[in-house]
Motif scaffolding. Structure first.
Motif, mmCIF file in Angstrom:
data_model
loop_
_atom_site.group_PDB
_atom_site.id
_atom_site.type_symbol
_atom_site.label_atom_id
_atom_site.label_comp_id
_atom_site.label_asym_id
_atom_site.label_seq_id
_atom_site.Cartn_x
_atom_site.Cartn_y
_atom_site.Cartn_z
ATOM 1 N N LYS A 187 0.821 -1.207 0.000
ATOM 2 C CA LYS A 187 0.000 0.000 0.000
ATOM 3 C C LYS A 187 0.858 1.261 0.000
ATOM 4 N N LYS A 188 2.086 1.174 0.522
ATOM 5 C CA LYS A 188 2.987 2.330 0.454
ATOM 6 C C LYS A 188 3.308 2.654 -1.000
ATOM 7 N N CYS A 191 0.230 4.084 -2.724
ATOM 8 C CA CYS A 191 0.112 5.492 -2.334
ATOM 9 C C CYS A 191 1.087 6.354 -3.134
ATOM 10 N N ARG A 195 -0.860 9.824 -5.324
ATOM 11 C CA ARG A 195 -0.886 10.846 -4.273
ATOM 12 C C ARG A 195 -2.114 11.768 -4.350
ATOM 13 N N VAL A 198 -4.385 9.466 -1.716
ATOM 14 C CA VAL A 198 -3.833 9.173 -0.384
ATOM 15 C C VAL A 198 -2.443 9.792 -0.298
ATOM 16 N N VAL A 201 1.171 6.411 3.919
ATOM 17 C CA VAL A 201 0.713 5.132 4.475
ATOM 18 C C VAL A 201 1.589 4.740 5.649
#
Length: 418
Positions: A187-188, A191, A195, A198, A201
């Motif tokens: 999920k990082k 993300c 951007r 989100v 993360v």
């Protein structure tokens, strides 16, 4: 932005365990160190979990989040539903209280975004598509985009629950920043690529570290998480996406697949035309998100996590979201990387250099991390492996060397036990 998963070079002990467990063989063993090949990596976290020397390191974004909060922006948490299994002896109210003490403005459940996503899935089924693969898991999306590009058209063309919730929050709170907190390394990366929806993360271990630093502890008591309008809380369990859907289209098969190796087998079938009229829920982690790489494994088994989710999920959908399923459309594109394909002559020549010219010597034991001697030969040609990564060959050489010494020693040799 740096990669969200890296290999430290100081402690690698040449055990090849990360290579053995990597489902896409995205580890290069160079100069006696195992390094992640980011072009082909799907960020499933297997190498991070199995490394006995803790060489793999997940990027820590706590300081970035602190700076975001310090900028006096409204910073809202999107809290993954797997939080219920990771912190089941707490309550949403207590978690919200602790997060607000860290400086966050509000806390919402990512399951709000999951509700919008599952509504999109149900609408897709009405369009009489052939195969639809859920796009909730970023590692699965990367697996398809990088390693099964022919299957990319089957990926559901909507945002993941994290991104859908982020978009929904920013629609309701113009100018707000969104921080997702969950059990996933991938999920990082998702993300970093998105951007607009989100901003940052954090993983559960990062949150634990931050709470400890701030002297904030959760009370050890069994709280009731049950909420009537919370059906999408099932999303982080295997089959949970399907369980939350209406699934009214009876001419479809509804299949839940977890674990990267199982996903790969199913994708092979999809690409080869062996599966039709199916909605396929795919999760890279065995047991789905409740068994993500950044979940505290001391909390209990996957079954215990499922029961915690099951006790918390209601019968009705969340009603908090303001954007419609039509607002989360997106297209997934192939992620192309170039890798030299060696010729059969080169492969055979490399096998010969490995001492595997005879087929009976090709044990395919997997000690090097590759499933076969041929795969290792290809990896050597591609610069991802070295000749010496073969335990049977090393043992054979060692025995041959010791036999040579004994045979040529002019003196007698006596070997004693204890």
């Amino acid at each position: 932005m740096s990669h969200c998963l890296e290999s430290k070079t100081s402690n690698c002990k040449n055990c090849y365990k990360c290579i053995r467990h990597c489902p896409t063989k995205s580890i290069a063993f160079v100069n006696n160190k195992a390094n992640i090949i980011h072009d082909t990596c799907i960020l499933c976290g297997e190498c991070y979990l199995v490394c006995p020397q803790q060489v793999k390191e997940v990027r820590n974004d706590i300081e970035e989040v602190k700076r975001l909060i310090a900028s006096n922006k409204e910073v809202i948490v999107s809290l993954a539903p797997s939080f219920i299994s990771n912190y089941q002896y707490s309550s949403l109210e207590e978690i919200t209280d602790k997060l607000k003490k860290l400086g966050f403005s509000e806390v919402e459940e990512t399951a709000i975004g999951a509700t919008i996503v599952k509504q999109s899935y149900d609408e897709m089924l009405k369009e009489d598509r052939d195969v639809i693969i859920s796009s909730c898991c970023h590692s699965v999306n990367l697996l398809i985009q990088k390693h099964y590009p022919e299957a990319t058209p089957y990926l559901a063309n909507v945002l993941s629950p994290m991104l859908a919730h982020g978009k929904d929050i920013k629609t309701r709170h113009p100018g707000a920043k969104v921080v997702f907190i969950g059990p996933c390394i991938a999920k990082k990366d998702e993300c970093d690529r998105n951007r607009d929806y989100v901003d940052l993360v954090l993983t559960f271990p990062e949150l634990d570290a931050w709470l400890n630093e701030a002297g904030l502890e959760f009370a050890k008591k069994d709280e009731n998480w049950k909420k009537e309008f919370s059906k999408a809380r099932f999303f982080p369990t295997c089959g949970g996406v399907i369980k939350s859907m209406e699934c009214k289209e009876k001419d479809y098969e509804y299949i839940a697949i977890d674990g990267v190796e199982n996903c790969k087998r199913v994708l092979d079938d999809v690409v080869n035309g062996k599966i039709h009229k199916a909605f396929i829920e795919m999760s890279a982690c065995s047991g789905s998100c409740v068994n993500g790489p950044m979940v505290n494994k001391d909390k209990g088994s996957v079954a215990a996590s499922y029961l915690a989710i099951n006790r918390s999920a209601g019968e009705k959908d969340f009603t908090d979201g303001k954007i419609a399923y039509k607002d989360i459309e997106r297209n997934y594109r192939q992620i192309v990387f170039t890798e030299a394909t060696p010729s059969e002559i080169d492969i055979e020549e490399t096998l010969k250099k490995m001492g595997k010219e005879d087929k009976e010597k090709r044990l395919n034991c997997g000690s090097c991390g590759y499933d076969s001697c041929r795969e290792k030969a290809i990896a050597i040609i591609q610069g991802k492996a070295v000749m010496e990564m073969c335990l049977p060959s090393l043992l054979e050489k060692a025995e041959s060397f010791s036999d040579t010494i004994v045979s040529n020693m002019p003196l007698g040799i006596m070997v004693l036990d204890e």
